[in-house]
Design an enzyme around this catalytic site. Sequence first.
Site, PDB file in Angstrom:
ATOM      1  N   PHE A  77      17.669 -10.553  57.698  1.00 53.70           N
ATOM      2  CA  PHE A  77      17.566  -9.174  57.220  1.00 53.70           C
ATOM      3  C   PHE A  77      18.907  -8.497  57.435  1.00 53.70           C
ATOM      4  O   PHE A  77      19.460  -8.532  58.535  1.00 53.70           O
ATOM      5  CB  PHE A  77      16.466  -8.409  57.968  1.00 53.70           C
ATOM      6  CG  PHE A  77      15.092  -8.828  57.532  1.00 53.70           C
ATOM      7  CD1 PHE A  77      14.560 -10.041  57.934  1.00 53.70           C
ATOM      8  CD2 PHE A  77      14.346  -8.016  56.695  1.00 53.70           C
ATOM      9  CE1 PHE A  77      13.301 -10.451  57.509  1.00 53.70           C
ATOM     10  CE2 PHE A  77      13.076  -8.408  56.266  1.00 53.70           C
ATOM     11  CZ  PHE A  77      12.562  -9.626  56.667  1.00 53.70           C
ATOM     12  N   ALA A  78      19.414  -7.893  56.364  1.00 49.63           N
ATOM     13  CA  ALA A  78      20.675  -7.157  56.439  1.00 49.63           C
ATOM     14  C   ALA A  78      20.414  -5.778  55.844  1.00 49.63           C
ATOM     15  O   ALA A  78      20.649  -5.541  54.664  1.00 49.63           O
ATOM     16  CB  ALA A  78      21.766  -7.901  55.683  1.00 49.63           C
ATOM     17  N   TYR A  93      24.054  -3.548  58.636  1.00 49.93           N
ATOM     18  CA  TYR A  93      24.001  -4.950  59.067  1.00 49.93           C
ATOM     19  C   TYR A  93      24.395  -5.935  57.963  1.00 49.93           C
ATOM     20  O   TYR A  93      24.472  -7.138  58.206  1.00 49.93           O
ATOM     21  CB  TYR A  93      22.627  -5.280  59.655  1.00 49.93           C
ATOM     22  CG  TYR A  93      22.516  -4.936  61.137  1.00 49.93           C
ATOM     23  CD1 TYR A  93      22.875  -3.683  61.617  1.00 49.93           C
ATOM     24  CD2 TYR A  93      22.050  -5.868  62.061  1.00 49.93           C
ATOM     25  CE1 TYR A  93      22.772  -3.362  62.965  1.00 49.93           C
ATOM     26  CE2 TYR A  93      21.942  -5.560  63.411  1.00 49.93           C
ATOM     27  CZ  TYR A  93      22.310  -4.303  63.858  1.00 49.93           C
ATOM     28  OH  TYR A  93      22.205  -4.006  65.191  1.00 49.93           O
ATOM     29  N   VAL A 148      20.408 -11.540  62.147  1.00 52.40           N
ATOM     30  CA  VAL A 148      21.603 -11.746  61.319  1.00 52.40           C
ATOM     31  C   VAL A 148      22.899 -11.534  62.111  1.00 52.40           C
ATOM     32  O   VAL A 148      23.965 -12.010  61.698  1.00 52.40           O
ATOM     33  CB  VAL A 148      21.579 -10.801  60.087  1.00 52.40           C
ATOM     34  CG1 VAL A 148      21.856  -9.347  60.488  1.00 52.40           C
ATOM     35  CG2 VAL A 148      22.547 -11.267  59.021  1.00 52.40           C
ATOM     36  N   ASP A 149      22.812 -10.878  63.255  1.00 46.67           N
ATOM     37  CA  ASP A 149      24.027 -10.565  64.026  1.00 46.67           C
ATOM     38  C   ASP A 149      24.425 -11.770  64.887  1.00 46.67           C
ATOM     39  O   ASP A 149      24.584 -11.661  66.104  1.00 46.67           O
ATOM     40  CB  ASP A 149      23.822  -9.307  64.879  1.00 46.67           C
ATOM     41  CG  ASP A 149      22.613  -9.383  65.800  1.00 46.67           C
ATOM     42  OD1 ASP A 149      21.706 -10.206  65.537  1.00 46.67           O
ATOM     43  OD2 ASP A 149      22.572  -8.622  66.788  1.00 46.67           O
ATOM     44  N   GLU A 159       9.464  -8.405  69.298  1.00 45.85           N
ATOM     45  CA  GLU A 159       9.528  -9.467  70.305  1.00 45.85           C
ATOM     46  C   GLU A 159       8.298  -9.476  71.212  1.00 45.85           C
ATOM     47  O   GLU A 159       7.812 -10.546  71.608  1.00 45.85           O
ATOM     48  CB  GLU A 159      10.799  -9.288  71.136  1.00 45.85           C
ATOM     49  CG  GLU A 159      11.100 -10.406  72.093  1.00 45.85           C
ATOM     50  CD  GLU A 159      12.521 -10.269  72.616  1.00 45.85           C
ATOM     51  OE1 GLU A 159      13.424 -10.900  72.057  1.00 45.85           O
ATOM     52  OE2 GLU A 159      12.731  -9.511  73.585  1.00 45.85           O
TER      53      GLU A 159
END
Length: 297
Positions: A65-66, A70, A156-157, A247
């Site tokens: 996911f961006a 991001y 994505v990071d 999470e």
Amino acid sequence: YRYIIFCGEEKRMLYPKPETLKPPRTDVLTITPWLAPIVWNGTYNIDVLNAQFHKRGVRVGLTIFAIKKYTVFVQTFVETAEKFFMVGHKVNYYVFTDRPNDIPNITLAEGRQLVVLIVPSYQRWQEVSMRRMEMIRDFSSQRFINEVDYLVCVDVDMRFSDEVGVEILSDVFGTLHPGFYGAGRQGFTYERRPESQAFIPGDEGDFYYAGGYFGGTIEEVYKLTNFCHNAMMTDRENKLEAVWHDESYLNKYFLYHKPTKILSVEYLWDNGFGVPDILKRRRFVAVPKNHNAIRNK
Ligand code: 2GW
Ligand code: MN
């Protein structure tokens, strides 16, 4: 349909035999009490696994996911994945974004493609992170089921810095969180309010799984993401949100639906934690980010 290449005869494959009395790793846990493997360097033979998965012509979807800023992480993510992720196998990158024009054009190896999926963005970052469950669920039943056999769902990071191959694939898998692999139950940051759907009592729990790396077959990922999304929605009706967002719900799911494989911290590392002795490879590591610049649209 897909083309299947038939090899006339099985190739002879030579490799060292497994040694019943010499386990490859004695410094880490390599199997859970429910007999799921925990994947560490040295515990598997990638040639044997590649032969099995190539024979099945397995197709792998990698979701990221961006949303908003991001998108800056996509280039490095995909470039390093081309070097290290499932090399030689069929891979679809699924990039969920609200800014399709900011997704770079990257040349991919044969058998690999990048699909941009346009999705809404949410104002709160917690919601951006949590809504991934709903979107993965919806695209699993509508699209992924027709295109790939397994999904790998990650943050994505991140960047790949060593091989990640078919050794990670299984019906449903989770990943040890790099901050908690040595911790006791009381150290796990599970949701502790009994009113929450993500609640885990102090005397339960196996591992602390990372929100940023799970996967499995499309059917299993559908079940996982559906559970997490529904639990979040129930909490929302009761004006609750679990302490670590998606999470926390993922950890609740894995407590009562045990993963069939677990990835060690080699598969999700943060160099802020240094390099402990047990860590022989750093395959996928966090990209340092300037929290203020990147996080506030
Ligand atoms: C996230 C936090 C603050 C501000 C913005 C965002 C944000 C996240 C964003 O603006 N756009 C976006 O696409 N994201 C997506 O959500 C992106 O894919 C990112 O990798 C993911 C999780 O956010 P991230 O990576 O900033 O948070 P981490 O590294 O602290 O993530 C851990 O905790 C999260 C829950 O708080 C999730 O469980 C995540 O999977 C964990 O790794
Ligand atoms: Mn992250």
